[in-house]
Design an enzyme around this catalytic site. Structure first.
Site, PDB file in Angstrom:
ATOM      1  NE  ARG A  16      -2.480  -1.370   3.440  1.00 23.19           N
ATOM      2  CZ  ARG A  16      -2.885  -1.089   4.672  1.00 23.19           C
ATOM      3  NH1 ARG A  16      -3.936  -0.315   4.847  1.00 23.19           N
ATOM      4  NH2 ARG A  16      -2.274  -1.589   5.717  1.00 23.19           N
ATOM      5  CE  LYS A  19      -4.091   3.430   4.216  1.00 23.06           C
ATOM      6  NZ  LYS A  19      -5.446   3.933   4.086  1.00 23.06           N
ATOM      7  CE  LYS A 117     -21.268  -0.407  -4.905  1.00 21.39           C
ATOM      8  NZ  LYS A 117     -20.172  -1.100  -4.215  1.00 21.39           N
ATOM      9  CB  CYS A 521      -6.955  -0.268   0.773  1.00 22.57           C
ATOM     10  SG  CYS A 521      -5.849   0.675  -0.267  1.00 22.57           S
ATOM     11  CD  GLU A 610     -22.029  -1.638  -1.250  1.00 26.05           C
ATOM     12  OE1 GLU A 610     -21.219  -2.579  -1.385  1.00 26.05           O
ATOM     13  OE2 GLU A 610     -21.884  -0.710  -0.449  1.00 26.05           O
ATOM     14  CG  HIS A 699     -20.888  10.260   6.511  1.00 24.64           C
ATOM     15  ND1 HIS A 699     -20.112   9.134   6.678  1.00 24.64           N
ATOM     16  CD2 HIS A 699     -22.087   9.824   6.080  1.00 24.64           C
ATOM     17  CE1 HIS A 699     -20.827   8.076   6.355  1.00 24.64           C
ATOM     18  NE2 HIS A 699     -22.025   8.458   5.987  1.00 24.64           N
ATOM     19  CB  CYS A 731     -24.451   5.475   9.696  1.00 21.84           C
ATOM     20  SG  CYS A 731     -23.686   3.885   9.311  1.00 21.84           S
TER      21      CYS A 731
HETATM   22  N1  GLN Z   1     -24.082  -1.313  13.510  1.00 18.47           N
HETATM   23  C1  GLN Z   1     -23.094  -0.743  12.645  1.00 18.47           C
HETATM   24  C2  GLN Z   1     -22.451   0.472  13.310  1.00 18.47           C
HETATM   25  O1  GLN Z   1     -23.132   1.172  13.972  1.00 18.47           O
HETATM   26  C3  GLN Z   1     -23.688  -0.327  11.336  1.00 18.47           C
HETATM   27  C4  GLN Z   1     -22.657   0.250  10.417  1.00 18.47           C
HETATM   28  C5  GLN Z   1     -23.124   0.420   8.999  1.00 18.47           C
HETATM   29  O2  GLN Z   1     -24.274   0.351   8.723  1.00 18.47           O
HETATM   30  N2  GLN Z   1     -22.209   0.658   8.092  1.00 18.47           N
HETATM   31  O3  GLN Z   1     -21.294   0.725  13.153  1.00 18.47           O
HETATM   32 ZN    ZN Z   2     -25.093   2.692   8.123  1.00 16.43          ZN
END
Ligand code: GLN
Ligand code: ZN
Length: 758
Positions: A16, A19, A117, A521, A610, A699, A731
């Site tokens: 890598r 990277k 993607k 990666c 995906e 994010h 998330c």
């Molecule tokens: N349970 C996972 C987390 O909270 C879900 C992550 C995801 O959906 N990419 O990290």
């Molecule tokens: Zn998620």
């Protein structure tokens, strides 16, 4: 004689190196010259790795992304990146990732190009942008420099570029510009490029047109014809490359492009090769991708030869051989691996080994099989060893899968009845609050996992450290006043790897890195055999977490479809079969959690979308087995157990019916950035169960205000009845810091309180 070539080589380096050099350059620890030097050393190394081939790809190297390189080559750089300070390289990085270096002043940061993607791979490219201001102008200096560099090193260079149709097709119009209006000016730049390459003495150019394996509307078929009618007589020979699938309806179109050669993915399109041979005009080269560029298994050389020999009889010099697609999608070199099981290692081939296979195939055709008897014999041994290995086959698993019936995926009662029972048992307020699973992965947590792995921390000590983390996480959630708690996932490095490591049938490489985007990666786990669960995987942690609180603790698992889509999978059985095996293993974990009195269980299907095939006509087949596998994993529980699922997107307008079929009691999705616009689909589709649309963009380091979250939820409530809404982040929180998560979740809880008060 058959000719060998390669479509592209992984550029990241077997350690890598690229990277690390990129990241050092971005953090100002190395100079641009040092970065350029690393790049040039890598190219040299990779050309050396490929020197047994007749044609070697040049231009497949990239500092970030080959599609972005193409935008720069075509002079199609977004206006916002014009005239900024620094070098062209810095501007390139700004378009790629918003900024070129860590300490650059804010005024030269720009909005990064959109990333998405690359077909059905896990590689992400930067989407070309088109607008009224778009004009193309040839900027081929970097490609030309690489061709010259290759020449000096005695490399037989075949430049590789993204084809004009694929480039246009992938790009996005940022205003009301019609992409097709750009056709003529684009043709001119490509024509100019081919002229320049001819002047350099280039003989063949590989022109990648993977859109040929998608469903092309008539309009796009016309674009193909027009482009290539104009380009086919270029002074260089064009090899149009399609990969990742079969041509189907586009077969006649592809064969009639008038170019000098065509490359086909003979792994995915094996059945149509004869039709292509029959259709392709006399004298054209046919390149067959006979070594799989998407997986890590050895090629069955004798079976491939058996199939190729008559084709070679027919085509003779017109036959070329290559991997099915660029080797970008596989790790670099198996020889790096020191810890793989020695039996399993014999079944594998990474990029370097795949090129050896290609040379052997060519030698067998050119000089007869007798010239490679020994090598073929040893290949047969490996193929057979794998086929019959007790490591691969577990009859108990196969029998269990054979007995799977759809009823296994059905809940006992419908959602309405379940919701009533769950409501009584869980006693949650309106707008219940929860999180998606992970909490910040602090350096201390990572260190403990590392030390444990290296044997520097005993199992006992490790458990102690993790329990303390869980305790801290549970306390924090209680203080915040969340309604449904999680244990925080400190013991998990990665949501697939954590489970894979505990399942039989999975193995892990040490250095099997594959580029995902830019310097990022991933190291996909390898599924080599029948999947089974020797013992519970999450029970102890979850039970411990529940013991610390009176609030309900949500168990946290990764679903079978995501496990499958983020792994290298077997090629000796269907994806569907492997997925079913995974789903039974997860099902057992779900039922064990339920038995241990865990009342809510979340099964993450982050990667369900995906897996959708490239052609829409094949979507339903995929969704049928994927949803079935999910349902089997999740739905064996009693009515009172509440099943959650989570997806890292909410663009499911086109698959909403399938999502509803999962029949999860609650789905949590990512919506905050879209201002809940992604929920528009719920106006048309009456989604029956509960939903938690994310209100906190995890994010971003920003702390969302109470008002902003209330507002988002009010928008959601316009489409979904309030009694079916949950309040949660987009998330997991593992990439954030506690000093961000604490205030953000405190605001989220306040927002829920305000919503309840109305
Ligand atoms: N349970 C996972 C987390 O909270 C879900 C992550 C995801 O959906 N990419 O990290
Ligand atoms: Zn998620």
């Amino acid at each position: 004689m058959v000719t060998t070539h390669n479509l592209g080589f992984p550029r990241i380096g077997k350690h890598r190196q690229l990277k690390f050099a990129l990241e050092k350059y971005w953090s100002n620890t190395i100079s641009a010259d040092e970065l350029l030097q690393t790049a040039s050393t890598l190219r040299q190394q990779h050309w050396h790795n490929q020197n047994q081939l007749d044609w070697v790809p040049v231009g497949d190297f990239s500092f970030y992304d080959q599609v972005l390189d193409m935008s720069f080559l075509l002079g199609n750089v977004p206006k916002r990146a014009d005239n900024l300070s620094g070098s062209e390289l810095d501007n390139y990085f700004r378009v790629a990732r918003g900024r070129s270096s860590a300490n650059e002043s804010d005024c030269t940061c720009i909005q990064a190009g959109e990333m998405t993607k690359w077909f059905d791979t896990n590689y992400h490219y930067i989407v070309p942008e088109f607008s009224q201001e778009t004009s193309f102008s040839l900027q081929a200096q970097h490609l030309i420099a690489q061709i010259n560099e290759a020449k000096i090193q005695g490399v037989k260079a075949k430049p590789v570029i993204i084809g004009p149709v694929t480039y246009l097709w992938l790009g996005k119009s940022k205003d009301d510009t019609n992409k097709l209006d750009l056709l003529d000016s684009l043709i001119q730049v490509y024509a100019q490029l081919f002229d320049e390459l001819a002047m350099l003495g280039v003989e063949w150019v590989q022109v990648d047109e993977p859109v040929l394996v998608t469903e092309l509307e008539e309009e796009w078929q016309f674009v193909f014809k027009k482009m290539y009618a104009a380009l086919a007589n270029s002074p260089v020979k064009l090899l149009v490359a399609s990969y990742f699938g079969s041509l189907q309806d586009n077969l006649t179109l592809a064969c009639g492009l008038g170019v000098a050669g065509l490359h086909l993915d003979a792994i995915n399109a094996k059945d149509e090769i004869q039709a292509v041979i029959d259709t392709l005009p006399e004298g054209k080269v046919l390149s067959l991708g006979v070594v799989n560029g998407r997986n890590i298994w050895k090629t069955d050389l004798s079976a491939t030869l058996l199939w190729l020999e008559p084709i070679y009889q027919q085509l003779q010099n017109r036959l070329w051989l290559a991997p099915s697609c660029s080797l970008l999608h596989v790790p670099v070199d198996l020889d790096n691996e020191q810890e793989l099981d020695s039996d399993i290692k014999l079944w594998l081939a990474f990029a370097v080994q795949k090129l050896d296979e290609l040379s052997l195939l060519a030698q067998a055709l050119n000089q007869g099989r007798a010239s490679v008897t020994k090598e073929i014999a040893s290949n047969i041994d490996s193929i057979n060893a794998r086929k019959y290995s007790p490591l691969v086959h577990n009859s108990a698993v196969k029998e269990r899968v054979a007995q799977v019936n759809d009823a296994l995926g059905n809940r006992q009662s419908d959602y309405q009845s379940r919701a009533k029972l769950q409501g009584e048992k869980l006693n949650l307020p309106l707008y219940p609050t929860t999180t998606i699973g992970s909490f910040p992965q602090t350096p201390k947590i990572r260190q403990a996992r590392r030390d444990y792995k290296l044997g520097e921390l005993s199992a006992e000590k490790y458990t102690q450290v993790m329990r303390l983390e869980i305790q801290h996480c549970v306390q924090a959630q209680e203080q915040l006043g969340l309604d449904v708690l999680v244990h925080g996932e400190p013991e998990r490095n990665d949501m697939v790897e954590y489970f894979g490591q505990q399942l039989s049938g999975y193995t892990f490489s040490q250095f099997g890195w594959v580029q995902s985007y830019g310097s990022r990666c991933v190291k996909p786990p390898i599924i080599f055999g029948d999947i089974s669960r020797p013992k519970p995987m999450t029970l102890d942690w979850t039970i411990y977490a529940q013991s610390l609180t009176n609030k309900p603790m949500k168990g946290m698992l990764t679903g079978p479809v995501t496990m499958l889509n983020w792994s290298f999978v077997r090629d000796d059985q269907s994806r569907e079969s492997t997925c079913l095996q995974l789903s039974l293993a997860i099902r057992d974990e779900v039922l064990d959690l339920e038995k241990s009195n865990i009342k809510l269980i979340q099964i993450d299907e982050a990667a369900l979308r995906e897996g959708l095939p490239l052609r829409k006509s094949q979507w339903q087949t995929y969704l049928n087995w994927a949803i079935k596998a999910y349902r089997i994993s999740a739905n064996g529980v009693g009515d009172e157990t509440q099943i959650h699922t989570h997806m890292c997107y909410s663009e499911f307008n086109d698959i909403i019916a399938a999502i509803a079929q999962m029949d999860a009691d609650v789905i949590t999705i990512e919506t905050s950035r879209s201002d809940m616009e992604l929920l528009d689909i719920f106006d048309e589709f009456d989604y029956p169960n509960e939903i938690g649309p994310g209100v906190y963009d995890i994010h971003s380091p920003n702390i969302p205000s109470v008002d902003s979250m209330v507002e988002l939820m009010q928008k959601a409530a316009q489409r979904i009845p309030a009694k079916r809404l949950w309040v949660n982040p987009d998330c997991g929180l593992k990439t954030r810091q506690w000093n961000e998560v604490n205030p953000a979740l405190a605001n989220m809880v306040l927002a829920a309180q305000q919503l309840r008060e109305g």
